[in-house]
Design a protein around this motif. Structure first.
Motif, PDB file in Angstrom:
ATOM      1  N   ALA A   1      31.458  -7.132  44.830  1.00 47.33           N
ATOM      2  CA  ALA A   1      32.389  -7.121  43.700  1.00 47.33           C
ATOM      3  C   ALA A   1      31.824  -7.954  42.555  1.00 47.33           C
ATOM      4  CB  ALA A   1      33.747  -7.668  44.125  1.00 47.33           C
ATOM      5  N   ILE A   2      32.068  -7.501  41.338  1.00 42.27           N
ATOM      6  CA  ILE A   2      31.602  -8.203  40.150  1.00 42.27           C
ATOM      7  C   ILE A   2      32.823  -8.490  39.279  1.00 42.27           C
ATOM      8  CG2 ILE A   2      30.140  -8.094  38.110  1.00 42.27           C
ATOM      9  CD1 ILE A   2      28.507  -5.915  39.742  1.00 42.27           C
ATOM     10  N   ILE A   3      33.027  -9.765  38.994  1.00 42.45           N
ATOM     11  CA  ILE A   3      34.168 -10.182  38.186  1.00 42.45           C
ATOM     12  C   ILE A   3      33.628 -10.768  36.888  1.00 42.45           C
ATOM     13  CG2 ILE A   3      36.172 -11.722  38.073  1.00 42.45           C
ATOM     14  CD1 ILE A   3      35.929 -11.725  41.265  1.00 42.45           C
ATOM     15  N   GLU A   4      34.102 -10.248  35.768  1.00 43.53           N
ATOM     16  CA  GLU A   4      33.711 -10.785  34.470  1.00 43.53           C
ATOM     17  C   GLU A   4      34.645 -11.930  34.109  1.00 43.53           C
ATOM     18  OE1 GLU A   4      33.928  -7.541  31.714  1.00 43.53           O
ATOM     19  OE2 GLU A   4      32.148  -6.579  32.534  1.00 43.53           O
ATOM     20  N   PHE A   5      34.093 -12.955  33.453  1.00 47.75           N
ATOM     21  CA  PHE A   5      34.942 -14.039  32.976  1.00 47.75           C
ATOM     22  C   PHE A   5      34.380 -14.607  31.683  1.00 47.75           C
ATOM     23  CE2 PHE A   5      31.735 -16.365  35.319  1.00 47.75           C
ATOM     24  CZ  PHE A   5      31.587 -17.562  34.611  1.00 47.75           C
ATOM     25  N   GLU A   6      35.256 -15.235  30.929  1.00 49.86           N
ATOM     26  CA  GLU A   6      34.883 -15.957  29.720  1.00 49.86           C
ATOM     27  C   GLU A   6      35.410 -17.375  29.861  1.00 49.86           C
ATOM     28  OE1 GLU A   6      36.059 -13.976  26.074  1.00 49.86           O
ATOM     29  OE2 GLU A   6      36.016 -12.054  27.130  1.00 49.86           O
ATOM     30  N   ASN A   7      34.607 -18.341  29.436  1.00 50.89           N
ATOM     31  CA  ASN A   7      35.041 -19.719  29.506  1.00 50.89           C
ATOM     32  C   ASN A   7      34.436 -20.481  28.335  1.00 50.89           C
ATOM     33  OD1 ASN A   7      34.828 -22.640  30.251  1.00 50.89           O
ATOM     34  ND2 ASN A   7      36.031 -21.903  32.001  1.00 50.89           N
ATOM     35  N   GLU A   8      35.274 -20.841  27.393  1.00 50.72           N
ATOM     36  CA  GLU A   8      34.818 -21.511  26.173  1.00 50.72           C
ATOM     37  C   GLU A   8      34.161 -22.853  26.470  1.00 50.72           C
ATOM     38  OE1 GLU A   8      33.746 -21.708  22.363  1.00 50.72           O
ATOM     39  OE2 GLU A   8      34.721 -19.981  23.293  1.00 50.72           O
ATOM     40  N   ALA A   9      34.660 -23.583  27.475  1.00 51.46           N
ATOM     41  CA  ALA A   9      34.079 -24.883  27.817  1.00 51.46           C
ATOM     42  C   ALA A   9      32.631 -24.725  28.285  1.00 51.46           C
ATOM     43  CB  ALA A   9      34.921 -25.576  28.889  1.00 51.46           C
ATOM     44  N   ILE A  10      32.356 -23.679  29.071  1.00 49.08           N
ATOM     45  CA  ILE A  10      30.981 -23.429  29.531  1.00 49.08           C
ATOM     46  C   ILE A  10      30.093 -23.089  28.339  1.00 49.08           C
ATOM     47  CG2 ILE A  10      29.511 -21.819  30.836  1.00 49.08           C
ATOM     48  CD1 ILE A  10      31.742 -21.693  32.949  1.00 49.08           C
TER      49      ILE A  10
ATOM     50  N   GLN B   1      18.846 -17.860  21.996  1.00 53.33           N
ATOM     51  CA  GLN B   1      18.916 -16.520  21.415  1.00 53.33           C
ATOM     52  C   GLN B   1      19.894 -15.651  22.193  1.00 53.33           C
ATOM     53  OE1 GLN B   1      14.690 -15.641  21.460  1.00 53.33           O
ATOM     54  NE2 GLN B   1      14.605 -16.027  19.259  1.00 53.33           N
ATOM     55  N   TYR B   2      19.899 -15.792  23.496  1.00 53.55           N
ATOM     56  CA  TYR B   2      20.857 -15.102  24.357  1.00 53.55           C
ATOM     57  C   TYR B   2      20.826 -15.789  25.716  1.00 53.55           C
ATOM     58  CZ  TYR B   2      16.814 -12.777  26.436  1.00 53.55           C
ATOM     59  OH  TYR B   2      15.628 -12.523  27.068  1.00 53.55           O
ATOM     60  N   HIS B   3      21.823 -15.499  26.516  1.00 58.31           N
ATOM     61  CA  HIS B   3      21.846 -16.067  27.856  1.00 58.31           C
ATOM     62  C   HIS B   3      22.716 -15.211  28.757  1.00 58.31           C
ATOM     63  CE1 HIS B   3      25.816 -17.623  26.767  1.00 58.31           C
ATOM     64  NE2 HIS B   3      26.016 -17.777  28.061  1.00 58.31           N
ATOM     65  N   LYS B   4      22.592 -15.469  30.057  1.00 54.63           N
ATOM     66  CA  LYS B   4      23.493 -14.849  31.019  1.00 54.63           C
ATOM     67  C   LYS B   4      23.762 -15.873  32.108  1.00 54.63           C
ATOM     68  CE  LYS B   4      20.019 -12.531  33.842  1.00 54.63           C
ATOM     69  NZ  LYS B   4      19.686 -11.291  34.513  1.00 54.63           N
ATOM     70  N   LEU B   5      24.988 -15.865  32.575  1.00 55.82           N
ATOM     71  CA  LEU B   5      25.384 -16.758  33.651  1.00 55.82           C
ATOM     72  C   LEU B   5      25.963 -15.899  34.755  1.00 55.82           C
ATOM     73  CD1 LEU B   5      25.924 -19.586  34.843  1.00 55.82           C
ATOM     74  CD2 LEU B   5      28.134 -19.533  33.676  1.00 55.82           C
ATOM     75  N   GLU B   6      25.376 -16.020  35.935  1.00 55.94           N
ATOM     76  CA  GLU B   6      25.850 -15.290  37.104  1.00 55.94           C
ATOM     77  C   GLU B   6      26.061 -16.295  38.222  1.00 55.94           C
ATOM     78  OE1 GLU B   6      22.572 -12.669  37.709  1.00 55.94           O
ATOM     79  OE2 GLU B   6      22.975 -11.565  35.880  1.00 55.94           O
TER      80      GLU B   6
END
Length: 143
Positions: free
Chosen positions: A103-112, A128-133
């Motif tokens: 399962a893949i759950i998307e989330f947003e977190n302003e503090a992160i 320039q860009y990033h990804k957090l998994e």
């Protein structure tokens, strides 16, 4: 929003001198109708019953075109499958990936997001860009 993505893709195809095809349109509609992170196989299997004339290679090439046009993003979650997700202009999210069921759950977190900017600034680094998994077990798989 889907109308805008269809226009972006149509313009991309025209700029490349490619033809708009019925098969690409069907694949685009199916992709845009999904809210999942689709692999090539996922989308192919979804289309196969109602459109048996669309082959795996056509789905593969078309998803690659979606990514090149900017309406989709290729993502890897370490399981050997490339998945595709919708790209929303100006939107960013990260992922929780269940190593049990996939399962893949998307989330947003302003503090992160702010913390990442702070760490980068402390190293005089321009992001320039990033990804957090984040990988672990969902509630269902922990039972």
């Amino acid at each position: 929003m889907n109308k805008a993505k269809k226009k972006i893709f149509a313009d991309f195809i025209a700029d490349r001198g490619l033809k708009t095809t019925r098969q690409r349109d069907i694949i685009l509609d199916a992709f845009l109708a999904s809210d999942r992170h689709l692999s090539i196989e996922d989308l192919y299997l979804k289309l196969r019953t109602s459109h048996p004339n669309i082959g795996y290679a056509t789905v593969y090439r078309t998803l690659k075109l979606f990514a090149e046009s900017g309406i989709a993003r290729e993502i890897q979650f370490g399981d050997g499958q490339t998945r595709y997700e919708h790209v929303e202009q100006g939107e960013h999210h990260d992922h929780l990936v269940c190593t049990g069921c996939g399962a893949i759950i998307e989330f947003e977190n302003e503090a992160i997001e702010k913390l990442q900017d702070k760490v980068a600034a402390s190293h005089d680094f321009l992001i320039q860009y990033h990804k957090l998994e984040l990988y672990g077990l969902c509630p269902k798989c922990r039972k």
